[in-house]
Design an enzyme around this catalytic site. Structure first.
Site, PDB file in Angstrom:
ATOM      1  CE  LYS A  71      11.223  -5.220 -19.525  1.00  0.00           C
ATOM      2  NZ  LYS A  71      11.498  -4.661 -20.980  1.00  0.00           N
ATOM      3  CG  ASP A 107      12.092  -1.252 -22.239  1.00  0.00           C
ATOM      4  OD1 ASP A 107      13.396  -1.215 -21.895  1.00  0.00           O
ATOM      5  OD2 ASP A 107      11.344  -1.936 -21.751  1.00  0.00           O
TER       6      ASP A 107
END
Ligand code: NAP
Length: 445
Positions: A71, A107
């Protein structure tokens, strides 16, 4: 799914990747929205994210989700970064528009959308977050962006809580504080890994919560963690971790496709993944209970429990050894005990031995716990094909002719008919059988 030369490619990159349920979530959204896309999983090793992004451009892949451990690298390597992802310094979604890759982070926003889905308002609320890792950062920032008034961050390693509070306060002055405890909390969120595949809770009590507080866990295996169970028993509203997982995928899908995902599709994803009752698979030896069960877990992200493995663990010996040393009666007693011990499980896929439902008490125990019992049925030729030469591990089949095995199968028909549904797997691959079971499970009541 009809893949043609026009079908648009999507995928997830990470390492490892085979456990990811993103392909199931996205391909379900593709199917339900009838959009011409397909979504795959790609294992990308550390150090190769740049090559993956070049490949994305060269192959004109429209979108990637990015998972552990890439990420941060994805954030650093993409061409443009959305403001929320920039604050996080990490991207879980990449969108390729004519060779320009823009990074997003869905997220934290996925967590906030999961709260909204369950009717929980964030504006003005006092929040306590347990944990200060990567997930906590996204959750805390998204909650602050959504108007949370106070955020207390409680973490085993105090310095990490302090660093996270500082990061939040850079954008939302005086909202976050690193704390050793909390009081007057409206929303409690566990972002530690405590409770994952275990019955441990990150807190011992529900002290410090307001009367109408909501207790959330971002851990989603099991669906009802020890924390959520404790909160529910104390009368608090709860929000499980699967909602964050679903909604981060929904937001990513909306970015990939420039569409809004219909609420009905989101409802479907919840039903698909939020097994509120366990699925029990039973049926004769060699009908594929384990492989179909594991496939169901891959589809739903549920926990897989095999009663035969639990029996072996409990007795410290293999099933053939238990039969040889103590006989079938003893084995059946232990099996009943193990099944009783599973009564508290909700939302797991449980595979039982083929003889488990011969005892009515076992069916009753499973049903009382709310489980839906599916019996896998196959003709004896298919059973022998599945088992091959491996009859030694199945004491009741070892040395039996096909006719003797058929007679044993016939003698169990009545018991198998007591299950909630029979699934004929004779001519089915495990994928088809799992899909069939899931459809029946979701269409129940
Ligand atoms: P992470 O960066 O490794 O952070 C782990 C956090 O848990 C840290 O705050 C750590 O405290 C704390 N922790 C670990 N073991 C602990 C223990 N025994 N007692 C107290 N605290 C403990 O991991 P992450 O990426 O944030 O993920 C955390 C959890 O969230 C995982 O279970 C993951 O599966 C889940 N998650 C769910 C979603 C979803 O979509 N639902 C998304 C992301 C993550 P220290 O700082 O003291 O080490």
């Amino acid at each position: 799914m009809n893949i043609t030369g026009k079908t648009v490619q999507l995928g997830v990159i990470g390492n490892p990747i085979s456990h990811s349920i993103s392909p199931q979530l996205h391909n379900t959204m593709i199917e339900k929205t009838s959009l011409d896309y397909v979504y795959s999983a790609f294992r990308v090793r550390e150090g190769e994210v740049g090559k993956a992004l070049d490949g994305m451009r060269a192959l004109n892949i429209r979108g990637f989700n990015v998972t552990i451990p890439h990420k941060i690298t994805a954030h650093d390597l993409c061409d443009e970064v959305d403001p929320f992802a920039k604050k996080m310094g990490a991207c879980n979604t990449l969108v390729n528009t004519d060779g320009v890759i823009k990074g997003y982070n869905t997220d934290g926003p996925g967590f906030v959308r999961a709260l909204k889905y369950k009717g929980v308002e964030v504006v003005g609320k006092s929040v306590a977050i347990l944990g200060a890792g990567g997930a906590a950062a996204g959750v805390a920032m998204a909650l602050a962006d959504s108007g949370a008034a106070v955020i207390a961050i409680v973490n085993r390693t105090r310095e990490k809580a302090e660093a996270l509070a500082k990061k939040i306060n850079r954008y939302h002055p005086n909202v976050a504080t690193a704390c050793d405890g909390y009081t007057g909390v409206d929303i409690l969120v566990n972002t530690t890994s405590v409770g994952m595949n275990s019955d441990k809770s990150p807190v011992d009590s529900m002290d410090g919560l307001n009367e109408n507080a909501v207790v959330c866990d971002i851990v989603y295996c099991p669906r009802e963690t020890a924390l959520l169970k404790m909160a529910k028993e104390a009368g608090f509203k709860t929000v499980g971790g699967i909602g964050m997982l679903i909604n981060q995928a929904v937001i990513a899908f909306e970015l990939f496709t420039n569409t809004k995902v219909d609420e009905k599709v989101v409802d479907y994803l919840y039903r698909m993944t939020e097994l509120d009752k366990s699925i029990v698979l039973t049926g004769f030896m060699g009908t594929g209970k384990t492989s179909i069960g594991k496939r169901l877990c891959a589809l739903t992200g549920a926990q897989f429990i095999d009663t035969d493995s639990l029996i072996e663990e409990k007795e410290g010996m293999s099933i053939p050894e238990i039969f040889e040393k103590h006989g079938e009666g003893y084995f059946r007693d232990v099996e009943s005990e193990v099944i009783k011990s599973l009564a508290g499980y909700k939302g797991a896929v449980i595979s039982t031995g083929g003889g488990a439902v011969l005892r009515r008490e076992n069916i009753d125990t499973l049903r009382d716990s709310g489980a839906v019992i599916f019996c896998l049925k196959a003709d004896i030729e298919r059973v022998f094909r599945n088992i091959g030469d491996n009859t030694q591990s199945r004491p009741l089949l070892n040395g039996k002719t096909m006719d003797e095995a058929r007679a044993l199968l016939e003698s169990r028909r009545e018991a198998y008919a007591n299950c909630d549904a029979e699934i004929d797997v004779t001519d089915c691959e495990k994928e088809q059988s799992a899909d069939k079971i899931l459809e029946l499970y979701m269409g129940r009541d």
